[in-house]
Scaffold this active site. Structure first.
Site, PDB file in Angstrom:
ATOM      1  N   CYS A  11       0.830  -1.244   0.032  1.00  0.00           N
ATOM      2  CA  CYS A  11       0.018   0.052  -0.136  1.00  0.00           C
ATOM      3  C   CYS A  11       0.865   1.201  -0.025  1.00  0.00           C
ATOM      4  O   CYS A  11       1.986   1.438   0.348  1.00  0.00           O
ATOM      5  CB  CYS A  11      -0.867   0.024   1.032  1.00  0.00           C
ATOM      6  SG  CYS A  11      -1.923  -1.416   1.479  1.00  0.00           S
ATOM      7  N   ARG A  66       5.201  -0.145  -5.839  1.00  0.00           N
ATOM      8  CA  ARG A  66       5.318  -0.826  -4.440  1.00  0.00           C
ATOM      9  C   ARG A  66       4.526  -2.176  -4.609  1.00  0.00           C
ATOM     10  O   ARG A  66       4.543  -3.156  -3.901  1.00  0.00           O
ATOM     11  CB  ARG A  66       4.615  -0.004  -3.537  1.00  0.00           C
ATOM     12  CG  ARG A  66       5.551   1.112  -3.154  1.00  0.00           C
ATOM     13  CD  ARG A  66       4.992   2.239  -2.284  1.00  0.00           C
ATOM     14  NE  ARG A  66       4.618   1.767  -1.074  1.00  0.00           N
ATOM     15  CZ  ARG A  66       5.439   2.187   0.042  1.00  0.00           C
ATOM     16  NH1 ARG A  66       6.330   2.883  -0.080  1.00  0.00           N
ATOM     17  NH2 ARG A  66       5.171   1.780   1.319  1.00  0.00           N
ATOM     18  N   TRP A  94      -2.595  -2.670  -1.493  1.00  0.00           N
ATOM     19  CA  TRP A  94      -2.257  -4.104  -1.802  1.00  0.00           C
ATOM     20  C   TRP A  94      -3.175  -5.032  -0.841  1.00  0.00           C
ATOM     21  O   TRP A  94      -2.979  -4.856   0.500  1.00  0.00           O
ATOM     22  CB  TRP A  94      -0.796  -4.339  -1.335  1.00  0.00           C
ATOM     23  CG  TRP A  94      -0.010  -5.487  -1.735  1.00  0.00           C
ATOM     24  CD1 TRP A  94       0.183  -6.207  -2.934  1.00  0.00           C
ATOM     25  CD2 TRP A  94       0.164  -6.768  -0.892  1.00  0.00           C
ATOM     26  NE1 TRP A  94       0.763  -7.328  -2.682  1.00  0.00           N
ATOM     27  CE2 TRP A  94       0.756  -7.951  -1.506  1.00  0.00           C
ATOM     28  CE3 TRP A  94      -0.151  -6.897   0.460  1.00  0.00           C
ATOM     29  CZ2 TRP A  94       0.886  -8.975  -0.846  1.00  0.00           C
ATOM     30  CZ3 TRP A  94       0.523  -8.009   1.221  1.00  0.00           C
ATOM     31  CH2 TRP A  94       0.783  -9.026   0.565  1.00  0.00           C
ATOM     32  N   ASN A 112      -1.982   2.078   5.577  1.00  0.00           N
ATOM     33  CA  ASN A 112      -0.978   1.031   5.153  1.00  0.00           C
ATOM     34  C   ASN A 112      -0.750   0.469   6.660  1.00  0.00           C
ATOM     35  O   ASN A 112      -0.521   1.171   7.446  1.00  0.00           O
ATOM     36  CB  ASN A 112       0.336   1.960   4.890  1.00  0.00           C
ATOM     37  CG  ASN A 112       0.297   2.520   3.601  1.00  0.00           C
ATOM     38  OD1 ASN A 112      -0.620   2.629   2.927  1.00  0.00           O
ATOM     39  ND2 ASN A 112       1.402   2.947   3.153  1.00  0.00           N
ATOM     40  N   GLY A 113      -0.362  -0.743   6.381  1.00  0.00           N
ATOM     41  CA  GLY A 113      -0.324  -1.860   7.611  1.00  0.00           C
ATOM     42  C   GLY A 113      -1.661  -2.725   8.082  1.00  0.00           C
ATOM     43  O   GLY A 113      -2.530  -2.777   7.053  1.00  0.00           O
ATOM     44  N   GLU A 125      18.502 -18.387  -5.439  1.00  0.00           N
ATOM     45  CA  GLU A 125      18.238 -16.888  -5.972  1.00  0.00           C
ATOM     46  C   GLU A 125      17.487 -17.238  -7.463  1.00  0.00           C
ATOM     47  O   GLU A 125      16.451 -16.717  -7.735  1.00  0.00           O
ATOM     48  CB  GLU A 125      19.087 -15.988  -6.275  1.00  0.00           C
ATOM     49  CG  GLU A 125      18.955 -14.753  -6.806  1.00  0.00           C
ATOM     50  CD  GLU A 125      17.831 -13.844  -6.242  1.00  0.00           C
ATOM     51  OE1 GLU A 125      17.457 -14.343  -4.995  1.00  0.00           O
ATOM     52  OE2 GLU A 125      17.365 -12.802  -6.976  1.00  0.00           O
ATOM     53  N   LYS A 141      13.582 -16.148  -8.395  1.00  0.00           N
ATOM     54  CA  LYS A 141      13.531 -15.365  -9.496  1.00  0.00           C
ATOM     55  C   LYS A 141      12.436 -16.002 -10.330  1.00  0.00           C
ATOM     56  O   LYS A 141      11.518 -15.385 -10.981  1.00  0.00           O
ATOM     57  CB  LYS A 141      14.673 -14.989 -10.388  1.00  0.00           C
ATOM     58  CG  LYS A 141      15.603 -13.863  -9.747  1.00  0.00           C
ATOM     59  CD  LYS A 141      15.072 -12.516  -9.854  1.00  0.00           C
ATOM     60  CE  LYS A 141      14.477 -11.976  -8.857  1.00  0.00           C
ATOM     61  NZ  LYS A 141      15.360 -11.856  -7.689  1.00  0.00           N
ATOM     62  N   GLU A 193       8.929 -16.384  -8.843  1.00  0.00           N
ATOM     63  CA  GLU A 193       8.399 -14.877  -8.571  1.00  0.00           C
ATOM     64  C   GLU A 193       7.664 -14.156 -10.072  1.00  0.00           C
ATOM     65  O   GLU A 193       6.505 -13.668 -10.096  1.00  0.00           O
ATOM     66  CB  GLU A 193       9.259 -14.105  -8.231  1.00  0.00           C
ATOM     67  CG  GLU A 193       9.142 -12.682  -7.935  1.00  0.00           C
ATOM     68  CD  GLU A 193      10.397 -11.916  -7.351  1.00  0.00           C
ATOM     69  OE1 GLU A 193      11.405 -12.143  -7.496  1.00  0.00           O
ATOM     70  OE2 GLU A 193      10.099 -10.695  -6.731  1.00  0.00           O
ATOM     71  N   HIS A 213      19.126 -36.761  -0.387  1.00  0.00           N
ATOM     72  CA  HIS A 213      18.347 -36.727   0.647  1.00  0.00           C
ATOM     73  C   HIS A 213      16.903 -36.459   0.677  1.00  0.00           C
ATOM     74  O   HIS A 213      16.316 -35.854   1.808  1.00  0.00           O
ATOM     75  CB  HIS A 213      19.169 -35.745   1.925  1.00  0.00           C
ATOM     76  CG  HIS A 213      20.280 -36.199   2.180  1.00  0.00           C
ATOM     77  ND1 HIS A 213      20.751 -37.270   2.784  1.00  0.00           N
ATOM     78  CD2 HIS A 213      21.642 -35.542   1.690  1.00  0.00           C
ATOM     79  CE1 HIS A 213      22.125 -37.469   2.790  1.00  0.00           C
ATOM     80  NE2 HIS A 213      22.581 -36.361   2.089  1.00  0.00           N
ATOM     81  N   LYS A 217       6.674  -4.437  -4.167  1.00  0.00           N
ATOM     82  CA  LYS A 217       8.137  -3.981  -4.232  1.00  0.00           C
ATOM     83  C   LYS A 217       8.568  -3.605  -2.669  1.00  0.00           C
ATOM     84  O   LYS A 217       9.864  -4.175  -2.439  1.00  0.00           O
ATOM     85  CB  LYS A 217       8.651  -2.790  -4.911  1.00  0.00           C
ATOM     86  CG  LYS A 217      10.002  -2.205  -5.221  1.00  0.00           C
ATOM     87  CD  LYS A 217      10.383  -3.319  -6.062  1.00  0.00           C
ATOM     88  CE  LYS A 217      12.146  -3.004  -6.135  1.00  0.00           C
ATOM     89  NZ  LYS A 217      12.791  -4.150  -6.337  1.00  0.00           N
TER      90      LYS A 217
END
Ligand code: M6R
Length: 605
Positions: free
Chosen positions: A2, A27, A74, A98-99, A478, A482, A485, A501, A600
């Site tokens: 947000c 964001r 968001w 926000n929050g 990573e 990526k 995402e 394993h 973001k």
């Protein structure tokens, strides 16, 4: 996540609210809205989807008023639709938030008993209705203060009031909030980036602070209504970097500008005259550092994992790595000779900021490695090492990961040398190699056309796996992050030695397995692990820097990046995994800069 904007001005504000909301789009959000105050009426406009939709609504039906608040949401409580979009308004109050309000259910029940009617599924609406109720007997500031005292959780708020044409109230607990100053205009924003096009004079609210903002002045109060003063910061001017230029999207721009990112970062930290690293004022004398604890989330956490290997190799300091959301809730033993290092591109990640707060409360020394030097995490830590990457807009972190790794490597080298854990010769040798990085990245980027071909192998895949050992293990993690995402394809990252394993059970005919195998002490072992995958039908995509070409009929694709010093291999091996995720997502038609469900700047926990 947000974003909030608020403007009090001597001219209409709705267009500037829209422009500022566009700055907050990076964001990540799923609905947008604004409320202005005109002739004692609150005018609210909201929509699900993008700010452009809101702009169209305003085009057809303009919102007048010299004072207003705006929001990009968001979704946390309630689906992303028009009703749940912010602002949440009653007849007399409008709120953007926000929050997360953790006790919203309990507060909602109390309000309903008093006759309040809720329109949305959000936690925010309790704030609107509590203030509305309190305004019967209190002025706006008192109503807000009394409301805040009952809220549990985190918030940054912007509030306007029907009968008070003049002012906006802002409040912060746990979620960042800034104000900006200009002539005949003042602003409220969830980060300075949103305000930068309107002013470079900014103050940041701390937890518990409240501000009362008119077009002429901004007053600050603590939670008990006591007046407080705030420092005004002058922002640097790096706005020009935040356009896509000729690139299709920000992510490709950010991947391809990495040679420059690396050059800028190296230039800031290496003194070419003295052949030395410009890092001084350690918060703990380097010889006295007992242990380093590296903390971050997501990609930033992966940079911590890479650094663990470097610090262990270049110094005699013990290292621990932690995920911020785990660190903040564990029963920890703090030691004043430990250095706690927080890595964050945005500097606003809620879990990382909370972990930092815990360290501060325990009086231990903290360092932050951030991109946003004006962020909460940077401002709250004892020592800041910026990565100098410039604004990163794509939700998927690329050039910031590179910058984080570089600064962590530079710091490890400096620590090793200052503590005499490495000698002058090896220090100079490593510095020399470091300066070769920008060109080596440029070379590595030339593999793009091969990666485009490789990406096709993922179109029908049900999943995928990334394997690496040593310094390549975090790069495997990573790579998997990526890919999932950006392309929404399931991907796992594993230390290649762990396959037997458990994860080997996942290998079936045709499953793409990306093996990251630089020419290091693990090379032969990784090849053996690769054979185990081949024997079970896995489709191998091989990423290396080895001098000799490995010929193996079972390797479907082989990608090679330049061979520098082994220690620097993770930096160059990152390029193919970034490009791979990018091209798979592009082929699948995914939204590259704004992947679904992600933000973001993750400002809620
Ligand atoms: O701003 P931060 O570096 O603190 O963000 C941490 C993570 O949210 C971030 O790295 C995230 O994992 C990225 N979207 C990954 O590409």
């Amino acid at each position: 996540m947000c974003g909030i904007i608020g403007i009090a001005s001597n001219k209409p504000v709705s267009i500037n609210i829209i422009n500022s909301l566009k700055k907050l789009e990076y964001r990540g959000y799923d609905s947008a809205g604004l409320a202005t105050l005109h002739q004692n009426t609150i005018i609210e406009k909201k929509c699900s989807g993008r700010v452009e939709e809101l702009e169209k609504i305003l085009f057809n039906s303009p919102s007048n008023g010299n004072l207003g608040i705006g929001h990009v949401r968001w979704a946390t409580h309630g689906i992303p639709n028009e009703t749940n979009a912010h602002p949440h308004s009653s007849d007399i109050v409008s709120v953007v938030h926000n929050g997360i309000i953790e006790n919203s259910d309990e507060l909602k029940k109390k309000l309903e008993l008093k006759g309040s009617k809720f329109k949305s599924q959000t936690d925010t609406e309790v704030i609107t209705l509590m203030i509305t109720d309190l305004l019967k007997n209190n002025d706006p500031l008192e109503s807000v203060i009394k409301t805040l005292k009952q809220l549990k959780g985190s918030f940054a708020l912007g509030i306007i009031f029907k009968n008070f044409e003049n002012y906006i109230i802002g409040a912060r607990r746990g979620s960042p909030l800034a104000v900006g100053y200009a002539n005949n205009e003042n602003f409220l924003g969830s980060d300075s980036y949103a305000l930068k096009s309107m002013t470079n004079k900014i103050s940041y609210l701390d937890d518990g602070d409240i501000c009362l903002l008119t077009k002429d002045k901004i007053d600050f109060y603590d939670a008990n209504k006591k007046r407080i003063n705030k420092k005004i910061h002058l922002l640097s001017d790096d706005e020009n970097i935040s356009s896509k230029g000729d690139y299709k999207n920000f992510m490709s721009k950010e991947i391809f500008e990495q040679p420059i990112t690396a050059q800028n970062c190296i230039k800031e930290y290496i003194d070419n005259l003295k052949q030395d690293i410009n890092i001084y004022n350690f918060p703990i004398e380097p010889n006295k550092i007992n242990k380093i604890i590296l903390i971050g989330c997501g990609t930033a956490y992966h940079s911590c994992l890479v650094a663990k290997y470097w610090i262990e190799e270049l110094t005699t300091i013990e290292v621990e790595v932690d995920i911020a959301s785990e660190f903040r809730y564990r029963k920890l033993k703090f030691n004043k000779n430990n250095l706690y290092i927080f890595i964050s591109q945005s500097g606003e990640t809620a879990d990382t900021a909370a972990a930092l707060d815990i360290c501060k409360k325990n009086n231990v020394k903290t360092c932050s490695i951030v991109n946003a030097v004006e962020s909460t995490i940077a401002r709250n830590s004892d020592w800041v090492l910026p990565i100098h990457a410039g604004p990163e807009i794509g939700v998927a972190s690329t050039k910031a990961f590179l910058g984080q790794m570089l600064v962590l490597y530079i710091l490890s080298l400096k620590l090793g040398h200052t503590r005499k854990d490495i000698d002058d010769k090896s220090y100079q040798h490593n510095l020399k190699n470091l300066k070769l990085i920008p060109n080596a990245i440029k070379e590595s980027l030339k593999i793009e056309s091969n990666i485009q071909l490789m990406a096709k192998e993922f179109l029908d895949a049900k999943g995928s796996m990334f394997l690496g050992r040593g310094l390549s293990f975090p790069i495997a993690l990573e790579g998997a992050l990526k890919l999932k995402e950006l392309s929404y394809l399931h991907a796992e990252g594993y230390p290649a030695g762990e396959m037997k394993h458990g994860p080997l059970a996942l290998i079936e005919e045709g499953l793409p397995v990306i093996v990251i195998a630089p020419e290091d002490k693990y090379f032969e072992k990784t090849l053996s692990n690769m054979q185990e995958v081949i024997a079970r039908g896995g489709k191998i995509l091989f990423i290396t820097n080895q001098k000799k070409v490995l010929v193996n009929e079972n390797i479907r694709f082989s990608i090679k990046v330049p061979l520098l010093d082994n220690m620097l291999s993770p930096i160059l091996l990152t390029i193919p995994i970034q490009l791979l995720a990018y091209h798979v997502a592009l082929l699948k038609g995914c939204d590259i800069d704004k992947p679904r469900n992600l933000a973001k700047s993750v400002t809620v926990e």
